[in-house]
Design an enzyme around this catalytic site. Structure first.
Site, short mmCIF file in Angstrom:
data_model
loop_
_atom_site.label_atom_id
_atom_site.label_comp_id
_atom_site.label_asym_id
_atom_site.label_seq_id
_atom_site.Cartn_x
_atom_site.Cartn_y
_atom_site.Cartn_z
N ASP A 1 0.83 -1.21 0.00
CA ASP A 1 0.00 0.00 0.00
C ASP A 1 0.87 1.26 0.00
OD1 ASP A 1 -2.28 1.48 0.01
OD2 ASP A 1 -2.88 1.01 2.06
N ASN B 1 -10.69 -2.92 -6.37
CA ASN B 1 -9.82 -2.06 -7.19
C ASN B 1 -10.34 -1.88 -8.62
OD1 ASN B 1 -6.65 -3.13 -5.69
ND2 ASN B 1 -7.95 -1.39 -5.19
#
Ligand code: FPP
Length: 236
Positions: free
Chosen positions: A15, A63
Site C-alpha cells: 500500500d 480495485n
C-alpha cells in the site's frame, strides 16, 4: 545477521504507491512503477531468507472501481512484469501462481499467466503468489458454493463437513495459512484480504510506503516476527 524462526508464508498488502508518487508531484502510475521494484526486492529477500511462500495482494475485487486509466495501467504493468521476470524466477527456483477471480481478467493476461505458471511449475525453492482480482469475501462465497455443489443431494455429508473440507474449496487450498502479514503505508486494516486464512496470522504494520519497502525493510519485518509468541488461543 542470520534470521531465525523464518515464517513459512509471508504475505504483503502493498500500500502507498499513490501517496509516494504524490509526494514527488507525479501521477499515481509512477508509484506503481516503482512498486514493481519493491516486488522484485522482496521476492529476492524472501528467497534468501528461506521463506517458502510469498504472497502479494496486487489487485482487489474493489480495485476494479478505480479510474479506468489506472486499472489499465496496473494490468499493463502486470503483463509487462510477467514477460520480463521469467528468467529471474527460473534462476531463483521460484514457482509463480496467480489466485483470484480470473474470469474478470483479460484473455491476453490470463494466457500470459497460464504460460508463466506452467513454465515455473517445477520450481521448488519458493512459491510467489500474486492475488489478482481477489477479495476474502469473494473467496469464502465461492468456496461455500463449491462445497454446496459437492454435497448436493447429501445433507448428512454437508452436516459433517469440517473446516478442512471448507479450506479445500478456497483458492488457497494446499497453501499454508500466512504466518506473517505485512501492510505498508501506515494503514492498519485487513481490507477484505485473506479473511479465513488470517485467523492466526501475525500482523506487522509499517509507515514505510510500498515503493520504499525494500530488502532492509523486509528483513526488519522478519526480525519482528521472530520475537512474536504465537499461542493460537492456547496456554503455553
Ligand atoms: C497500493 O497503492 C498498490 C496497489 C493497489 C497496486 C500494487 C501493484 C503493484 C506494486 C504493481 C504490480 C504488481 C506486480 C506483482 C508486478 P495505492 O495505489 O492504494 O496507494 P495509495 O493508498 O497511496 O493511494
Amino acid at each position: 545477521m542470520e534470521i531465525t524462526n523464518v515464517p513459512r508464508h509471508v504475505s504483503i498488502i502493498m500500500d502507498g504507491n499513490g501517496r509516494w508518487a504524490k509526494e514527488r508531484g507525479k501521477e499515481r502510475v509512477y508509484g506503481h512503477l516503482n512498486g514493481v521494484e519493491s516486488v522484485r526486492a522482496c521476492t529476492e529477500a524472501a528467497v534468501e531468507a528461506g521463506v517458502e511462500y510469498l504472497s502479494l495482494f496486487a489487485f482487489s475485487e474493489e480495485n476494479w472501481n478505480r479510474p479506468g486509466s489506472e486499472v489499465d495501467a496496473l494490468m499493463g504493468l502486470m503483463m509487462q512484469s510477467i514477460r520480463k521476470e521469467v528468467g529471474t524466477l527460473m534462476d531463483n527456483g521460484v514457482r509463480f501462481v496467480v489466485l483470484g477471480n480470473r474470469a474478470r481478467l483479460s484473455e491476453g493476461l490470463n494466457a500470459a499467466i497460464d504460460s508463466l505458471e506452467k513454465e515455473t511449475a517445477g520450481n521448488v525453492r519458493m512459491t510467489l503468489i500474486i492475488f489478482l482480482s481477489y477479495s476474502g469475501k469473494w473467496d469464502i462465497l465461492q468456496a461455500a458454493k463449491s462445497l454446496a455443489r459437492r454435497f448436493a443431494g447429501d445433507p448428512e455429508g454437508l452436516d459433517a463437513a469440517t473446516p478442512a473440507d471448507f479450506e479445500n474449496e478456497l483458492v488457497t487450498a494446499g497453501i499454508p495459512d500466512p504466518d506473517l502479514l505485512i501492510r505498508t503505508s501506515g494503514e492498519q486494516r485487513i481490507s477484505n484480504y485473506m479473511l479465513w486464512q488470517s485467523a492466526y496470522t501475525e500482523f506487522y504494520f509499517t509507515d514505510v510506503l510500498w515503493p520504499d519497502f525494500r530488502k532492509r525493510e523486509f528483513r526488519k519485518a522478519l526480525k519482528a516476527y521472530a520475537a512474536r509468541d504465537r499461542r493460537y488461543g492456547k496456554v503455553k
